[in-house]
Design a protein around this motif. Sequence first.
Motif, mmCIF file in Angstrom:
data_model
loop_
_atom_site.group_PDB
_atom_site.id
_atom_site.type_symbol
_atom_site.label_atom_id
_atom_site.label_comp_id
_atom_site.label_asym_id
_atom_site.label_seq_id
_atom_site.Cartn_x
_atom_site.Cartn_y
_atom_site.Cartn_z
ATOM 1 N N PHE A 124 0.808 -1.223 0.000
ATOM 2 C CA PHE A 124 0.000 0.000 0.000
ATOM 3 C C PHE A 124 0.843 1.276 0.000
ATOM 4 C CE2 PHE A 124 -3.316 -2.955 0.927
ATOM 5 C CZ PHE A 124 -4.471 -2.352 0.478
ATOM 6 N N ASN A 125 2.151 1.116 -0.174
ATOM 7 C CA ASN A 125 3.056 2.253 -0.224
ATOM 8 C C ASN A 125 2.930 3.129 1.040
ATOM 9 O OD1 ASN A 125 5.121 3.736 -1.409
ATOM 10 N ND2 ASN A 125 3.696 5.109 -2.471
ATOM 11 N N LEU A 126 2.920 2.472 2.194
ATOM 12 C CA LEU A 126 2.806 3.145 3.481
ATOM 13 C C LEU A 126 4.056 2.859 4.307
ATOM 14 C CD1 LEU A 126 -0.871 2.151 4.349
ATOM 15 C CD2 LEU A 126 -0.078 4.451 3.787
ATOM 16 N N PRO A 127 4.408 3.766 5.218
ATOM 17 C CA PRO A 127 5.559 3.490 6.083
ATOM 18 C C PRO A 127 5.265 2.298 7.001
ATOM 19 C CG PRO A 127 4.449 5.519 6.765
ATOM 20 C CD PRO A 127 3.791 5.060 5.501
ATOM 21 N N GLU A 128 6.278 1.526 7.283
ATOM 22 C CA GLU A 128 6.136 0.333 8.120
ATOM 23 C C GLU A 128 6.130 0.749 9.592
ATOM 24 O OE1 GLU A 128 8.852 -3.514 8.799
ATOM 25 O OE2 GLU A 128 8.442 -3.068 6.685
ATOM 26 N N GLN A 129 4.958 1.204 10.039
ATOM 27 C CA GLN A 129 4.798 1.682 11.418
ATOM 28 C C GLN A 129 3.355 1.506 11.851
ATOM 29 O OE1 GLN A 129 6.118 5.661 10.578
ATOM 30 N NE2 GLN A 129 4.040 6.437 10.399
ATOM 31 N N ASP A 186 -1.770 6.620 7.916
ATOM 32 C CA ASP A 186 -2.792 7.534 7.425
ATOM 33 C C ASP A 186 -3.925 6.690 6.841
ATOM 34 O OD1 ASP A 186 -4.384 9.285 5.935
ATOM 35 O OD2 ASP A 186 -2.675 10.448 5.202
ATOM 36 N N LEU A 187 -5.031 6.609 7.573
ATOM 37 C CA LEU A 187 -6.142 5.756 7.144
ATOM 38 C C LEU A 187 -6.802 6.266 5.865
ATOM 39 C CD1 LEU A 187 -7.714 4.861 10.609
ATOM 40 C CD2 LEU A 187 -6.254 3.440 9.159
ATOM 41 N N ALA A 198 -4.867 -7.504 2.806
ATOM 42 C CA ALA A 198 -3.963 -6.471 3.314
ATOM 43 C C ALA A 198 -4.746 -5.285 3.870
ATOM 44 C CB ALA A 198 -3.020 -6.004 2.204
ATOM 45 N N TYR A 199 -5.783 -4.896 3.178
ATOM 46 C CA TYR A 199 -6.609 -3.767 3.629
ATOM 47 C C TYR A 199 -7.262 -4.093 4.969
ATOM 48 C CZ TYR A 199 -10.059 0.016 3.490
ATOM 49 O OH TYR A 199 -10.838 1.107 3.787
ATOM 50 N N SER A 200 -7.777 -5.285 5.086
ATOM 51 C CA SER A 200 -8.399 -5.720 6.340
ATOM 52 C C SER A 200 -7.395 -5.694 7.492
ATOM 53 C CB SER A 200 -8.969 -7.134 6.167
ATOM 54 O OG SER A 200 -9.441 -7.626 7.386
ATOM 55 N N VAL A 201 -6.198 -6.160 7.247
ATOM 56 C CA VAL A 201 -5.156 -6.180 8.279
ATOM 57 C C VAL A 201 -4.745 -4.757 8.663
ATOM 58 C CG1 VAL A 201 -2.715 -6.750 8.680
ATOM 59 C CG2 VAL A 201 -4.274 -8.476 7.747
ATOM 60 N N LEU A 202 -4.481 -3.922 7.690
ATOM 61 C CA LEU A 202 -3.975 -2.580 7.984
ATOM 62 C C LEU A 202 -5.035 -1.668 8.596
ATOM 63 C CD1 LEU A 202 -1.623 -1.957 4.935
ATOM 64 C CD2 LEU A 202 -1.011 -2.673 7.266
#
Length: 174
Positions: free
Chosen positions: A9-14, A18-19, A59-63
Amino acid sequence: MITNYFDLFNLPEQFDIDLQKLKAQYQLLQKITHPDRFVNASDQEKRLYLQKNAQVNDAYSVLQSPVKRGEHLLSLRAYKLADEQQTMGDTDFLMQQMQLREQLAEAESSSDFAALESDINDLTTHYIEQVRSQLATQTDDANHQAAQTLTKLKFLLKLESEAQLRKEQVLEDD
């Protein structure tokens, strides 16, 4: 090897993400991988995009979920999560759970359920803050603490769900 959903999802691993960006990336990836776009593709390509689309949904469900997101971060750090059936050794937490369950069993009115929901929300917020801090540290000890806190959050979410069901049953009868 585990798929890194943050990378997908091109998001930082933290833990804090940003939802809104997550949702926008999800919609974009859905458009790109949706099986309907590949009706004229070969069977192999169709299967590939169906798998990719399922991965995007997973992935969306997890994040989206703080608990699942925290667990995913720990798994990316090669931290082995405890078995769901393993008992929790935190006696204060166990006592707190017993009190909340007693509160649930005795709830008979809207105000009883509102008080219980407030208590659960306060604890959930507290534990999410703990997980946030623990996962930011990125040490073995902090990862262990985060895993324990995530287990506590799971208990609270299960209790919240049970409280909602009981509330519907009790207040429906009125």
